[in-house]
Every structure is written in structure tokens, then in C-alpha cells.
Design an enzyme around this catalytic site. Structure first.
Site, PDB file in Angstrom:
ATOM      1  N   ILE A  79       1.231  -2.997   1.935  1.00  0.00           N
ATOM      2  CA  ILE A  79       1.334  -4.445   2.179  1.00  0.00           C
ATOM      3  C   ILE A  79       0.289  -5.194   1.359  1.00  0.00           C
ATOM      4  O   ILE A  79       0.567  -6.246   0.782  1.00  0.00           O
ATOM      5  CB  ILE A  79       1.150  -4.741   3.690  1.00  0.00           C
ATOM      6  CG1 ILE A  79       2.348  -4.203   4.490  1.00  0.00           C
ATOM      7  CG2 ILE A  79       0.981  -6.236   3.934  1.00  0.00           C
ATOM      8  CD1 ILE A  79       2.174  -4.284   6.005  1.00  0.00           C
TER       9      ILE A  79
ATOM     10  N   ASN B  24       1.756 -18.426   1.896  1.00  0.00           N
ATOM     11  CA  ASN B  24       2.640 -19.586   1.933  1.00  0.00           C
ATOM     12  C   ASN B  24       4.099 -19.118   1.987  1.00  0.00           C
ATOM     13  O   ASN B  24       4.398 -17.924   1.855  1.00  0.00           O
ATOM     14  CB  ASN B  24       2.357 -20.531   0.762  1.00  0.00           C
ATOM     15  CG  ASN B  24       2.646 -19.911  -0.575  1.00  0.00           C
ATOM     16  OD1 ASN B  24       3.705 -19.319  -0.767  1.00  0.00           O
ATOM     17  ND2 ASN B  24       1.716 -20.038  -1.502  1.00  0.00           N
TER      18      ASN B  24
ATOM     19  N   ARG C 176      10.647  -6.260   1.003  1.00  0.00           N
ATOM     20  CA  ARG C 176      10.274  -5.229   1.963  1.00  0.00           C
ATOM     21  C   ARG C 176      11.208  -5.123   3.157  1.00  0.00           C
ATOM     22  O   ARG C 176      11.109  -4.155   3.911  1.00  0.00           O
ATOM     23  CB  ARG C 176       8.843  -5.487   2.439  1.00  0.00           C
ATOM     24  CG  ARG C 176       7.824  -5.508   1.312  1.00  0.00           C
ATOM     25  CD  ARG C 176       7.892  -4.268   0.456  1.00  0.00           C
ATOM     26  NE  ARG C 176       6.786  -4.235  -0.507  1.00  0.00           N
ATOM     27  CZ  ARG C 176       6.568  -3.253  -1.346  1.00  0.00           C
ATOM     28  NH1 ARG C 176       7.399  -2.216  -1.396  1.00  0.00           N
ATOM     29  NH2 ARG C 176       5.552  -3.296  -2.188  1.00  0.00           N
TER      30      ARG C 176
ATOM     31  N   SER D 231     -12.376  -2.926   9.611  1.00  0.00           N
ATOM     32  CA  SER D 231     -13.115  -2.047   8.710  1.00  0.00           C
ATOM     33  C   SER D 231     -13.290  -0.644   9.276  1.00  0.00           C
ATOM     34  O   SER D 231     -13.751  -0.486  10.412  1.00  0.00           O
ATOM     35  CB  SER D 231     -14.493  -2.652   8.447  1.00  0.00           C
ATOM     36  OG  SER D 231     -15.310  -1.724   7.769  1.00  0.00           O
ATOM     37  N   GLN D 232     -12.943   0.352   8.472  1.00  0.00           N
ATOM     38  CA  GLN D 232     -13.222   1.744   8.887  1.00  0.00           C
ATOM     39  C   GLN D 232     -14.671   2.118   8.615  1.00  0.00           C
ATOM     40  O   GLN D 232     -15.160   3.117   9.119  1.00  0.00           O
ATOM     41  CB  GLN D 232     -12.295   2.732   8.151  1.00  0.00           C
ATOM     42  CG  GLN D 232     -10.895   2.839   8.749  1.00  0.00           C
ATOM     43  CD  GLN D 232     -10.102   4.003   8.172  1.00  0.00           C
ATOM     44  OE1 GLN D 232     -10.367   4.473   7.070  1.00  0.00           O
ATOM     45  NE2 GLN D 232      -9.103   4.465   8.918  1.00  0.00           N
ATOM     46  N   ARG D 233     -15.346   1.320   7.772  1.00  0.00           N
ATOM     47  CA  ARG D 233     -16.736   1.627   7.480  1.00  0.00           C
ATOM     48  C   ARG D 233     -17.647   1.125   8.584  1.00  0.00           C
ATOM     49  O   ARG D 233     -18.683   1.715   8.845  1.00  0.00           O
ATOM     50  CB  ARG D 233     -17.164   1.001   6.153  1.00  0.00           C
ATOM     51  CG  ARG D 233     -16.497   1.616   4.936  1.00  0.00           C
ATOM     52  CD  ARG D 233     -16.884   0.846   3.686  1.00  0.00           C
ATOM     53  NE  ARG D 233     -18.304   0.982   3.415  1.00  0.00           N
ATOM     54  CZ  ARG D 233     -19.038   0.064   2.773  1.00  0.00           C
ATOM     55  NH1 ARG D 233     -18.488  -1.063   2.369  1.00  0.00           N
ATOM     56  NH2 ARG D 233     -20.313   0.270   2.550  1.00  0.00           N
TER      57      ARG D 233
END
EC number: 2.1.1.148
Lengths: 252, 252, 252, 252
Positions: free
Chosen positions: C95, C190, C201, C107-109
Site C-alpha cells: 500500500i 485526495n 487494487r 513503529s516496530q522500532r
């Protein structure tokens, strides 16, 4: 009287492809840098380095396949730049609405317009009497510009910085300069953006001046990459001007 | 003689925030939709719904923190649009180089300019004699425009479609219209783009007309979201015009 | 064993239109904010405030005409944002290649994954034995993540800043987290970008998970603006999943 | 057990400058194509072809001046592309949030992952026991991937198209593949985008893997154009990894 300006478009930059040595694939000798780079990027998505599909084994067929399936982001890896002169300010305004390009344009605020020329629309140039009307009007505008420059500079003597004073005078005086005033600019974009620009602006309904720019750029870009631009057909309209279309241009 | 045009800027759109009910966080009643949406998006990155840091628990402090750490992409979630009138074509050209905005502009090809007005630069308007010079020149240009329209339409009687003929005449005749000609347009962008535009164009060195547009838009946007625009300070220059700067505007 | 995550999409923002009072035009009561704003911007290009063309006098017909003639930049003036949860990391990756949107992602961090869930593809969920295979593997991955976190933190005791140490451990340990790991994010764009995203998609050939996201967003956006999205038809595929197409979607 | 993957970055494209013959200016022999093109575009804005300012007469001084005054759009005329391999999927995800680049990435939906490798974070590789934990987990994930592939293909025998069936199996089975899975992609951008990317991602606080990518790209780009990248200083951190900063990088 202002001189009339000749339209000129020069190719000033293009992408050079450096195929990595440690990939089991060689670019087609028949293909150019741009289209081989596009093929490289496409094959990198599937690692089909050995050209398993005979229908797309040739570089031009590969590029055509990309247009067919609409995998247009591949075209973004190759770019080209042109230097355009003899374009009217109003046409440049229209061109610069294409937000996927990069532009560097001659400044009317910094550069005095004394020696600038005017771009005469074909519909005007075709008839000497009508052209005379236009050239007279732009002549008057030029004189007014010079009068204004002088009057404003004379009035702002309070500003001690003479460079700044001249700039302030120019940015106010340019108000009288006509749309026809020539401008010059560098225009750089990737092949996807160029195809979109040409698709929209080389079409019959486009303004004649921007159409001329688009058709000329198409010519230059075909020199850079026939593979990426050969689907466009250039035809002559009744008035002798040129247009271009492609079956791959779906919408305006 | 052409009428001179008044600059006008109207806020015509803004983002409404609809906080999802199933998130354990409530927007600050003191904050507006734009800044609460920005805070929501920021907290979504860390799921700090419970406002663990007391220094950023208030919405305005949260937004200021975002500017401090440069997490500017959060500002992209809120947008605003303005309808601008009384802007010169040359100023509009400069504005439309900002490629992160969306523009819809009054067409000179489709709309006849008979009733259009001119925008007089402040440096010109300040002195009646200089203004007279400008208005005379733009008056001559307007007359020439009308003469050209008529002459070109008369010449292209071969074209049977009268709508098309009128359009062809307009797109050629507009060549003599001056930079000062008024244009009108809708300009929409997100808060990151607006901050960038204002940072560059409300600065002292900017062209006076675009500076006026930028300072006026800043006023409207502060109404939409004081939290996102309150770091800008508006000051008056020696000539009475306004400028704005912020410590967060690092580069031009 | 990790919990499986439910897909959820919430509309969290939309554009509110504020029609300027000094324009001789009123928005259609039947139209929504987005489509009336689009019509306003379109009419501003030609100043056809009096709706001279009866075929486009109604707001929905006006919007349809814009799609017909491809004047798609008008659609950029209205935006909408959604908050997506229960999306796999691999789907989010796909995406976020849509570069005309703005994203703010969990966030994975910074955020530990202990409590994170997994997104099970429909093709897997359909068969309990296959689902078992997947859940076992993601379970092993979760355990490994926790072991790694602990081992890396234990090893980097030289770093005195415990917040930094935890972040360093998380950014290394997340290496074992699977594609199926749930992520959450805000996605704003937009109406032109949304139409492009849905056109590409929600098509049959798209990955089932991204197709589900696109069809669900289409549903939300239709609620915001039926006028702008009603050309899409939603149909059910043989496997029970949904797809959407429109005659205005020219290319993939 | 999966093989660990080596990070590799190859320069695969760059811009070639073709100075137009009919401009009274010659590129500096000491400058490269990119920086001479940037200078050309800058001089085109003011037509200072005769290098009137001695302080910016040399190409490297001209480019430095552009950075000083923030005229960064000039840097957009030159581009470069790299082919990156040995990058983890999670790092690629982070890189692809940079929306001013063009990407073409190896597909996990189309290309089976049997032979794919894993990228081991430095913080993990530094300790054999921790590395063992990670490699075991990714090994389990790989086995699960293959089991899933087989089970899903066996289940969807109703689908007669075997290519489609394999794709459907891959797009579901990849759910268990870890973040550490190697990916490969082409990344193309102009010099303004590259400077922004390096400024943000070569900074100390960045994730170690993306920092390594950014520092390596900086090395390649310096080879392409020392003039445009020489303001960056590369330094070694305590853990032996590299970072880069420039006084011209104002914000993260």
C-alpha cells in the site's frame, strides 16, 4: 519593435545505463540506454534474467509489453532534460502545471527584459495585418516597461542598495509585459512523465503552441529512446501544424 | 480603461476530523480539527494514547514538539483550500511552481478577457503618475486584444464550429494580455505544503505580490489551526507591507 | 499463540466545503461537500456559475462529466483519511508504494511487538489444518522475538541509556517477525489518488488482502461522496471475496 | 538453514549532460556531468553565462553557493539509480516511504522464496549465540513457508490455471516469511531527493540497516558527483558502524 522569437528545443540530458556485472543478463545491443534500463528494472522484479518468454526477449518487445500491461512505474528510471527557448510566458505557465517535472526558468525579476523577444502565435503570424496588430501592441508594452523601470527606479532613491532597487523596479514594471514575451527554461522529467505530457499536450485539442512544444519534445525523446516513444504517430492537421497520438494514451 | 482588481482570499475548504470511537484517546477540546488529527496520527505511530509525556499532553505542545523533531509528514493529514482572486497572471505563475498543491485556474483560452481587470503592483500604485503609465499600457493591450479577437475570428470563417473558432481566436489574441491581468484560482494543499509555501513566500526577499498572498493565507490558516501556524511572526516592513517568519523555517 | 487480527477501516477525516458568499452560485443540496467542492473548482475554471449547460446542471452529472472528459485534477481538492488496523506488514508495504498518499504507521522500532497479532490470509484461514501450520510458525517467530529481545538487551549493558538500549534491541529482534504481523496506520489522500488506488487494487488480479482493503475503502468513500465513487461496481468472485471495477479505470 | 545475505549496492544509472552548442558557456572540465548540468540550469535562470561573479566561477563553488542559498530545485535536473541487494524486507519498507524516488522491487508474489536469503542485523551478527537464535527462527519460517506452499496448492486444485494457482499459494504462504528476508530493488532519484534521503537516514539516530544503505549510497553518489555530496562528513560510531552528516542538513 521587438524581434520575434524562434522556438528552439535542445536535448541537454539523458540517462546513461551501467549494467551491473554480477547479474546474469546483458542489455540488447539494439536497445538504447533508457529502454535497456527499463528492461533491467522490470526483470529485477521477477529475476527473469534468462529472458524465459520469447515474445519479450527483444528489448523493444519488452518495452511494448510494459505499455500493454500498464507497468508504467518502470519508465520512471530513465530521464531526459530539454532546454526550451522561444516559448511564450503563457505557454510556459501551462507547461509548468505539470507537477512531475523539474523546471528552472529565466527570471523576469532578476533579468531585465529590454532585449527580450515575443512569440507570435501561428494563427497571428499567418496574416501580416493581424501580426502587425500584435507587434504594435507588444511594442507599446515594451516602451511602457522601460518607462516604468525608469520612473520606479527614480522614485525609490531612498533605497541605497542599487541592485535591490533595480530588482524592485523590474518586478513591478514587468506587470505590463505581455503573455507573448519569450521565456526560456530547462525541463527535466522521467519517461513516464514525458509520455503523459506528450499524450495530453500533443493531442489535437491542445493549444497550438504547447502542442508544438510537445511534438518537438517527442522528436527529441524518440532520438533518445525509440523503444519508449515509437507507439506515437505524428500527423499533420489541416492548418499544417502537427499532432501526435498513441493507442496507449487512454485519457487526456 | 481596465478596472483595477482587489486581491481577495477566501478559505473554501478544511479538514474535519472524526476521531474513531474504539481508540482510547479523546481529542483536546481546546484544539482544532487539524491539530487534533495531526496528534492522532502521531500517537498512532507509537500508540501513546494515554499521553504518557506530560510535556506534550496538551495539543498545542504536541504540535510544537512535532515541529521541533521535524516529524513533518504528520502535517500532511490535514488540508485546506483557498479561492484567490485579484492575483496577477505573473504571480499565479510563480505560485503554481509549488508542485505539492492542487490548482484549478480560470482559463484564458475558454473565457474571454473583455471584462478582466488588472492587478497594479504596490510599487506602482503608490505614485499616481506611475500608475497612470501602467494603466495606459494595459488599456492599449486590452484594445489590441479585442481587435485581435475580431480580426482572427473574421479570418477563420473556414472553421464552421463557432465555439471552436472563438476559442482559437482567444488563445491567439491573449498573447497581448499583460502579466498584470487578473486571474482567479482554487489552491489546495496540506499543512506541510502550506507551511513550506508560507516559509518561502512570506519572507522579506519574496516578490511583494506573492508575499501578500502568503501572508494573507497565513492569516486564514491560523484561523483554521492556530496550533500549526502560531510559530510564524508577522511584521511590517519599512514600506508598510507585511512579512512573516518562523524559527522553524530553516531554508528558503 | 498469537491472536489473529480483525481487519478494520475507519473513516477519520474528510473535507468540509465552505462556499464563498460572494460567488453567484450555490452548492446543490443533493450533493455532498466533496462533490460540490469539485464542482466549484471546475466552474471556477470557466466561471459558469449560472450552470449554462443543462446536462451538467446537477452535481452528480457534473462530476460524471469530469470523469468523462478526464479533468481529474479537480478531484484533488477533496481528501479523506482512514485509520486501518488488522493489515499485515506485507500488505502495508504494498500500500505504501502509492506515493500520492500520506501515511503514519505504527513503529516496530519504538513499539514492542509482544502483544501484536497476526493477519491470516483468507486462503489459509479457509482450511483449519493449513491455518494451524501458519499459526504454529508465527508462534515460533514470536517466541524467538522475545528471546532475541532479552538476549540483545542483556548483551548491550554497555549502553547506559535504557530507552535507547530497548530500541536497539527491538529494531534488531523484529528481524524474525513475520510478514503476517499486524500493523496499523493512517492513510490520507485526495479523491484522485483514492480513485487510482481503488482502480488498481480492487481489481480481480490484485492480492486478496490489498483488494479487501481497497473494496472496504471504496465503501467508506462512497459514504463520503457517492457522486465521486458511484461508477465503481462491486462484484463477488467465485471464492466469495469482493472486487470492484469502473469503466473509467483505463489502466491497471 | 537459510544463507545470510551480503548487502550490495551498485550504481546502475546516472545523468549525462549534453551542453547545448548555441549557449555562450562551457562546462568546467574539472566538474562532472551532474554538477555542470546543475550549474547550467542555475545560470539559465539569470543568463549569467559569462560567470560574472568570481566567487562562483568554479563549478564546485557554484554548487556550494546553491546549497548556501537553498536553491535546491536545481539539483533535481540530475539523477542516479542504484541496484540494492541484501536488504531486509523491513528496511526496504522504510526506504520505500521516501515518495520522491522510483522503485522496482523483487516480487514475493511472483517469485518463490525457496532460495531467498536472510539479512542478519549487525547487533545480532555480533554474537554467535544470538545469531544462532535468529537463524533457527528464520529456518523454521522457511520450512513453514514450503509446507504452506504445498498445502495451499494441493487444496486449490479446483483452479485449473497452474501459474495462477502457484501465485495464489505464494501470496498466502509468504505470510510466514520474516522481516529479515532478503529483498532486491532498483532505486532511482534526483540529487535533491538523494541528499534528503542521506541527510535523514545516514544520521546517527537512524536504524543501523538503513543507515548502512544511506552511507553506502553516499559513497556511490560522491563518485558520480563529488561537488554535490562533498559537504557530508562520514564518521565512525563507537560500535564501528558509519554515519554521515552535513551542515546543510537542517532537519531530520
Amino acid at each position: 519593435m521587438p524581434t520575434t522569437s524562434e522556438f528552439s528545443a535542445r536535448l541537454i540530458s539523458q540517462t546513461t545505463f551501467i549494467p551491473p556485472e554480477d547479474v546474469p543478463w546483458e542489455p540488447s545491443p539494439a536497445g538504447g540506454d533508457a529502454s535497456n534500463l527499463v528492461e533491467f528494472a522490470g526483470r529485477a522484479c521477477y529475476e527473469t534474467w534468462d529472458r524465459p518468454n520469447p515474445h519479450t526477449a527483444e528489448n523493444d518487445a519488452y518495452v511494448r509489453h510494459i505499455l500493454d500491461v500498464g507497468h508504467l512505474s518502470l519508465l520512471e528510471h530513465a530521464s531526459a532534460g530539454v532546454y526550451l527557448r522561444g516559448v511564450s510566458r503563457s505557454c510556459a505557465h501551462e507547461i509548468m502545471r505539470h507537477r512531475h517535472f523539474s523546471f528552472s526558468q529565466l527570471s523576469q525579476r532578476y533579468v531585465p527584459a529590454e532585449q527580450s523577444e515575443v512569440v507570435v502565435p501561428d494563427a497571428v503570424a499567418a496574416d501580416p495585418e493581424i501580426a502587425e496588430l500584435l507587434l504594435h501592441a507588444t511594442d507599446v508594452a515594451r516602451d511602457a516597461y522601460e518607462e516604468l523601470l525608469e520612473a520606479i527606479e527614480a522614485r525609490t532613491t531612498g533605497e541605497s542598495n542599487s541592485v535591490l532597487r533595480a530588482k524592485q523596479a523590474r518586478q513591478a514594471a514587468r506587470a505590463v509585459l505581455p503573455n507573448a514575451t519569450e521565456t526560456r527554461f530547462v525541463m527535466t522529467g522521467n519517461m513516464r512523465s514525458w509520455r503523459h505530457f506528450i499524450g495530453m499536450r500533443a493531442a489535437e485539442h491542445a493549444d497550438p503552441e504547447i502542442r508544438r512544444v510537445a511534438v518537438r519534445c517527442l522528436g527529441l525523446l524518440r532520438g533518445v529512446s525509440p523503444e519508449i516513444f515509437d507507439d506515437f504517430t505524428i500527423t499533420e492537421l489541416r492548418d499544417g501544424s502537427l499532432m501526435a497520438t498513441s493507442p496507449y494514451v487512454a485519457d487526456i
